[in-house]
Write a protein that holds these residues in place. Sequence first.
Motif, mmCIF file in Angstrom:
data_model
loop_
_atom_site.group_PDB
_atom_site.id
_atom_site.type_symbol
_atom_site.label_atom_id
_atom_site.label_comp_id
_atom_site.label_asym_id
_atom_site.label_seq_id
_atom_site.Cartn_x
_atom_site.Cartn_y
_atom_site.Cartn_z
ATOM 1 N N GLU A 6 0.827 -1.199 0.000
ATOM 2 C CA GLU A 6 0.000 0.000 0.000
ATOM 3 C C GLU A 6 0.865 1.256 0.000
ATOM 4 O O GLU A 6 1.928 1.290 0.627
ATOM 5 C CB GLU A 6 -0.904 0.051 1.239
ATOM 6 C CG GLU A 6 -1.809 -1.132 1.426
ATOM 7 C CD GLU A 6 -1.249 -2.194 2.349
ATOM 8 O OE1 GLU A 6 -2.020 -2.995 2.899
ATOM 9 O OE2 GLU A 6 -0.010 -2.215 2.530
ATOM 10 N N GLY A 8 0.306 5.838 -0.155
ATOM 11 C CA GLY A 8 -0.595 6.974 -0.263
ATOM 12 C C GLY A 8 -1.229 7.443 1.020
ATOM 13 O O GLY A 8 -2.005 8.401 1.011
ATOM 14 N N ARG A 19 -5.678 9.627 -1.682
ATOM 15 C CA ARG A 19 -5.836 8.512 -2.604
ATOM 16 C C ARG A 19 -4.836 7.432 -2.236
ATOM 17 O O ARG A 19 -3.618 7.658 -2.268
ATOM 18 C CB ARG A 19 -5.619 8.959 -4.050
ATOM 19 C CG ARG A 19 -5.882 7.882 -5.090
ATOM 20 C CD ARG A 19 -5.763 8.459 -6.483
ATOM 21 N NE ARG A 19 -6.143 7.535 -7.535
ATOM 22 C CZ ARG A 19 -5.277 6.963 -8.373
ATOM 23 N NH1 ARG A 19 -3.983 7.230 -8.257
ATOM 24 N NH2 ARG A 19 -5.708 6.142 -9.320
ATOM 25 N N SER A 21 -3.178 3.670 -2.930
ATOM 26 C CA SER A 21 -2.944 2.709 -3.995
ATOM 27 C C SER A 21 -2.355 1.435 -3.409
ATOM 28 O O SER A 21 -1.758 1.448 -2.332
ATOM 29 C CB SER A 21 -2.033 3.287 -5.072
ATOM 30 O OG SER A 21 -0.764 3.586 -4.525
ATOM 31 N N ARG A 71 -9.831 -0.281 -9.716
ATOM 32 C CA ARG A 71 -8.660 -1.121 -9.949
ATOM 33 C C ARG A 71 -8.250 -1.045 -11.405
ATOM 34 O O ARG A 71 -9.066 -0.750 -12.284
ATOM 35 C CB ARG A 71 -8.942 -2.568 -9.541
ATOM 36 C CG ARG A 71 -10.011 -3.273 -10.338
ATOM 37 C CD ARG A 71 -10.379 -4.631 -9.726
ATOM 38 N NE ARG A 71 -9.323 -5.624 -9.881
ATOM 39 C CZ ARG A 71 -9.338 -6.831 -9.316
ATOM 40 N NH1 ARG A 71 -10.361 -7.181 -8.539
ATOM 41 N NH2 ARG A 71 -8.350 -7.689 -9.518
ATOM 42 N N SER A 77 -3.236 -3.224 -9.938
ATOM 43 C CA SER A 77 -3.286 -2.160 -8.931
ATOM 44 C C SER A 77 -4.704 -1.920 -8.455
ATOM 45 O O SER A 77 -5.671 -2.066 -9.211
ATOM 46 C CB SER A 77 -2.714 -0.868 -9.499
ATOM 47 O OG SER A 77 -1.346 -1.004 -9.804
ATOM 48 N N PHE A 79 -7.050 0.949 -6.020
ATOM 49 C CA PHE A 79 -7.035 2.328 -5.560
ATOM 50 C C PHE A 79 -8.224 2.597 -4.639
ATOM 51 O O PHE A 79 -9.259 1.941 -4.732
ATOM 52 C CB PHE A 79 -7.096 3.286 -6.749
ATOM 53 C CG PHE A 79 -6.038 3.031 -7.774
ATOM 54 C CD1 PHE A 79 -6.314 2.302 -8.921
ATOM 55 C CD2 PHE A 79 -4.752 3.511 -7.595
ATOM 56 C CE1 PHE A 79 -5.344 2.042 -9.865
ATOM 57 C CE2 PHE A 79 -3.769 3.268 -8.538
ATOM 58 C CZ PHE A 79 -4.056 2.526 -9.670
ATOM 59 N N LEU A 81 -10.011 6.261 -3.511
ATOM 60 C CA LEU A 81 -10.098 7.712 -3.432
ATOM 61 C C LEU A 81 -11.011 8.065 -2.275
ATOM 62 O O LEU A 81 -12.176 7.659 -2.271
ATOM 63 C CB LEU A 81 -10.631 8.297 -4.740
ATOM 64 C CG LEU A 81 -10.856 9.811 -4.746
ATOM 65 C CD1 LEU A 81 -9.557 10.556 -4.497
ATOM 66 C CD2 LEU A 81 -11.491 10.242 -6.070
ATOM 67 N N CYS A 95 -4.772 -3.209 2.273
ATOM 68 C CA CYS A 95 -5.196 -3.788 1.002
ATOM 69 C C CYS A 95 -5.264 -5.296 1.169
ATOM 70 O O CYS A 95 -4.403 -5.890 1.829
ATOM 71 C CB CYS A 95 -4.177 -3.392 -0.060
ATOM 72 S SG CYS A 95 -4.361 -4.203 -1.649
#
Length: 126
Positions: A6, A8, A19, A21, A71, A77, A79, A81, A95
Amino acid sequence: QVQLVELGGGSVQAGGSLRLSCAASGYTHSTGCMGWYRQAPGKEREGVAAIDSHGGTTYADSVKGRFTVSRDNAKNSLFLLMNNLKPEDSDMYYCAANPDVCGADRVPYPASLAYWGHGTQVTASS
């Protein structure tokens, strides 16, 4: 095996945005379902949002309308937000991934996810 990392996390004022990721590596065919979870010290880990490989999403009621999960399958990946962050969103965010589908009714229970990242801290201060 799948490795998840992970990025961000950080600190923002309440009302701000971040955000997150998550980069997956290894046997990425085992990421049919990917999701974000969060946990505060002394509390149980809870589901925030999940997305399957076809783009179907589920959200916790507490984040609906504020958080968006997405994704990029080509880049392995995931994400998240996060808009209009609140102090109660302050947690360690993880994640997670699983070979199976996510299910359409709710974010999967943490125990059903096979692979986990190490987490990234999110802090929203008032």
